[in-house]
Write an enzyme that holds these catalytic residues in place. Sequence first.
Site, PDB file in Angstrom:
ATOM      1  N   GLU A 160      67.991  40.850  24.705  1.00  0.00           N
ATOM      2  CA  GLU A 160      66.680  40.650  24.078  1.00  0.00           C
ATOM      3  C   GLU A 160      65.702  41.763  24.474  1.00  0.00           C
ATOM      4  O   GLU A 160      65.025  42.320  23.611  1.00  0.00           O
ATOM      5  CB  GLU A 160      66.133  39.275  24.468  1.00  0.00           C
ATOM      6  CG  GLU A 160      64.902  38.895  23.681  1.00  0.00           C
ATOM      7  CD  GLU A 160      64.309  37.557  24.101  1.00  0.00           C
ATOM      8  OE1 GLU A 160      64.953  36.527  23.858  1.00  0.00           O
ATOM      9  OE2 GLU A 160      63.206  37.546  24.649  1.00  0.00           O
TER      10      GLU A 160
ATOM     11  N   SER B 210      64.258  35.452  28.889  1.00  0.00           N
ATOM     12  CA  SER B 210      65.647  35.420  28.412  1.00  0.00           C
ATOM     13  C   SER B 210      66.175  36.838  28.299  1.00  0.00           C
ATOM     14  O   SER B 210      65.546  37.676  27.644  1.00  0.00           O
ATOM     15  CB  SER B 210      65.729  34.788  27.024  1.00  0.00           C
ATOM     16  OG  SER B 210      65.292  33.467  27.065  1.00  0.00           O
TER      17      SER B 210
ATOM     18  N   ARG C  55      63.245  36.918  17.159  1.00  0.00           N
ATOM     19  CA  ARG C  55      63.003  37.968  18.172  1.00  0.00           C
ATOM     20  C   ARG C  55      63.129  39.372  17.556  1.00  0.00           C
ATOM     21  O   ARG C  55      63.681  40.289  18.155  1.00  0.00           O
ATOM     22  CB  ARG C  55      63.979  37.836  19.343  1.00  0.00           C
ATOM     23  CG  ARG C  55      63.874  36.565  20.135  1.00  0.00           C
ATOM     24  CD  ARG C  55      62.533  36.441  20.857  1.00  0.00           C
ATOM     25  NE  ARG C  55      62.590  35.370  21.836  1.00  0.00           N
ATOM     26  CZ  ARG C  55      62.378  34.082  21.567  1.00  0.00           C
ATOM     27  NH1 ARG C  55      62.051  33.721  20.331  1.00  0.00           N
ATOM     28  NH2 ARG C  55      62.457  33.167  22.509  1.00  0.00           N
TER      29      ARG C  55
HETATM   30  N1  EPU Z   1      71.307  25.592  29.031  1.00  0.00           N
HETATM   31  C1  EPU Z   1      72.291  25.415  29.950  1.00  0.00           C
HETATM   32  N2  EPU Z   1      72.231  26.150  31.109  1.00  0.00           N
HETATM   33  C2  EPU Z   1      71.229  27.023  31.355  1.00  0.00           C
HETATM   34  C3  EPU Z   1      70.222  27.206  30.391  1.00  0.00           C
HETATM   35  C4  EPU Z   1      70.295  26.470  29.226  1.00  0.00           C
HETATM   36  O1  EPU Z   1      73.203  24.622  29.776  1.00  0.00           O
HETATM   37  O2  EPU Z   1      71.258  27.633  32.416  1.00  0.00           O
HETATM   38  C5  EPU Z   1      71.329  24.763  27.824  1.00  0.00           C
HETATM   39  C6  EPU Z   1      70.192  23.742  27.909  1.00  0.00           C
HETATM   40  O3  EPU Z   1      70.609  22.573  28.564  1.00  0.00           O
HETATM   41  C7  EPU Z   1      69.879  23.477  26.472  1.00  0.00           C
HETATM   42  C8  EPU Z   1      70.181  24.798  25.811  1.00  0.00           C
HETATM   43  O4  EPU Z   1      71.018  25.537  26.696  1.00  0.00           O
HETATM   44  O5  EPU Z   1      70.719  22.494  25.942  1.00  0.00           O
HETATM   45  C9  EPU Z   1      68.929  25.597  25.489  1.00  0.00           C
HETATM   46  O6  EPU Z   1      68.187  25.848  26.669  1.00  0.00           O
HETATM   47  P1  EPU Z   1      66.591  25.969  26.666  1.00  0.00           P
HETATM   48  O7  EPU Z   1      65.982  24.824  25.948  1.00  0.00           O
HETATM   49  O8  EPU Z   1      66.176  26.219  28.073  1.00  0.00           O
HETATM   50  O9  EPU Z   1      66.281  27.210  25.772  1.00  0.00           O
HETATM   51  P2  EPU Z   1      67.041  28.572  25.528  1.00  0.00           P
HETATM   52  O10 EPU Z   1      67.725  28.548  24.188  1.00  0.00           O
HETATM   53  O11 EPU Z   1      67.875  28.929  26.691  1.00  0.00           O
HETATM   54  C10 EPU Z   1      65.090  29.668  24.236  1.00  0.00           C
HETATM   55  C11 EPU Z   1      64.339  30.955  24.267  1.00  0.00           C
HETATM   56  C12 EPU Z   1      63.289  30.937  25.370  1.00  0.00           C
HETATM   57  C13 EPU Z   1      62.359  29.779  25.099  1.00  0.00           C
HETATM   58  C14 EPU Z   1      63.163  28.476  25.053  1.00  0.00           C
HETATM   59  C15 EPU Z   1      62.320  27.307  24.650  1.00  0.00           C
HETATM   60  C16 EPU Z   1      65.855  32.629  23.439  1.00  0.00           C
HETATM   61  C17 EPU Z   1      66.753  33.765  23.784  1.00  0.00           C
HETATM   62  N3  EPU Z   1      65.254  32.049  24.464  1.00  0.00           N
HETATM   63  O12 EPU Z   1      65.810  29.580  25.450  1.00  0.00           O
HETATM   64  O13 EPU Z   1      62.558  32.138  25.262  1.00  0.00           O
HETATM   65  O14 EPU Z   1      61.359  29.685  26.102  1.00  0.00           O
HETATM   66  O15 EPU Z   1      64.207  28.588  24.059  1.00  0.00           O
HETATM   67  O16 EPU Z   1      62.012  27.417  23.292  1.00  0.00           O
HETATM   68  O17 EPU Z   1      65.690  32.317  22.264  1.00  0.00           O
HETATM   69  C18 EPU Z   1      62.414  34.367  26.041  1.00  0.00           C
HETATM   70  O18 EPU Z   1      62.649  34.725  24.891  1.00  0.00           O
HETATM   71  O19 EPU Z   1      62.230  35.211  26.966  1.00  0.00           O
HETATM   72  C19 EPU Z   1      62.388  32.949  26.359  1.00  0.00           C
HETATM   73  C20 EPU Z   1      62.248  32.496  27.615  1.00  0.00           C
END
Ligand code: EPU
Length: 342
Positions: free
Chosen positions: A338, A242, A168
């Site tokens: 972010e 995010s 990012r």
């Molecule tokens: N999780 C929770 N509770 C929540 C959200 C997530 O426990 O409310 C846990 C999930 O169960 C999972 C882990 O956290 O084990 C990761 O969650 P998720 O796969 O939804 O992805 P993320 O790390 O929260 C990142 C990116 C997103 C992108 C997704 C999919 C960042 C900051 N965010 O989210 O990007 O869509 O992975 O690759 O890196 C964005 O940048 O705006 C964005 C949406």
Amino acid sequence: MKAPLTIERNASLRDCNTFGIDVCAHALLRVTDPTQLATVRNEPELAAMPRLVLGGGSNVLLTGDFSGLVLLMANRGIALEGEDEQAVYVRAAAGENWHEFVLWTLDQGLAGLENLALIPGSVGAAPVQNIGAYGAEVRDCLHSLTLFDFDTGSIRRFSNAECAFGYRDSVFKRQLKNRAVILDVTFALPKRWQPNTGYADVAAELAARGIAQPTPRQICDAIIAIRQRKLPDPARLGNAGSFFKNPAVSDAQKQALAVRFPQLVSYAQEDGSHKLAAGWLVDQAGWKGKIEGRAGVSETQALVLVNRGGASGQEIAQLAQAIAADVQAKFGVALEAEPLII
Ligand code: EPU
């Protein structure tokens, strides 16, 4: 022919940011032609103003009126540039909508951007924060881009390496912040395409659909479904995706946290550090679905802060600060925002 310079004064920015924050810009220019930027640079009053470049406004939190010039990128155009043994090269103008561009490439039979489907925003904004999702980042397929350099008044071409991409992150958020305006981006879309379905959510969605050998379009459809389930649609509930980055911690810190919190979600990085799932931290700290006046935390993804209607940027920023302070107190981990906070 020189494109006209129509400057809107005291322009509302409410429809120019996906949080839907209702603030004004002192001046606003819809940039439909890159030559307008040279004209801005030559007009002393405009050149002296602070600048803010907006694409889809999907990665910005506006905390007050902007007392400068907003450059709203609105140039259009997509063209096939050529091909070699490895790739087909496609150039898209900064003002093109990102998701529509991804769909256009798939319609041409070109693969490589399918994991980045449905990310809100514009083509020109994609490299700024090196948008990423489901195991892919825009840097994976970005060949080069052109930009207008406000310091020199010249148009420059940057290779992928010159963009200094990180998680990012890019040179456009750092050294070239407020200086470079991205005009168009050229993508190298691979001819020998490999599906990128390692991300658990994607693998599960494809399995649920009974698809073992997905086409790029099927991956795109699966990702659209996952995003629609987890992420609120900014058209209905203002948000900027995010709000926090996934923080990187040392191996020692990760091990210590995993002892205290066995369910901790983390991803090992090549350099030996670990990224923690910020969504998990925020969720565990009890913030998912929380409402603070007109601001709130999404019920489906704790990383997403939402405008429940009429929230000010200050309210959202205060909620973000409270969450970050709580996560720091509970886990000893600093969260970094972010979106750009203006
Ligand atoms: N999780 C929770 N509770 C929540 C959200 C997530 O426990 O409310 C846990 C999930 O169960 C999972 C882990 O956290 O084990 C990761 O969650 P998720 O796969 O939804 O992805 P993320 O790390 O929260 C990142 C990116 C997103 C992108 C997704 C999919 C960042 C900051 N965010 O989210 O990007 O869509 O992975 O690759 O890196 C964005 O940048 O705006 C964005 C949406």
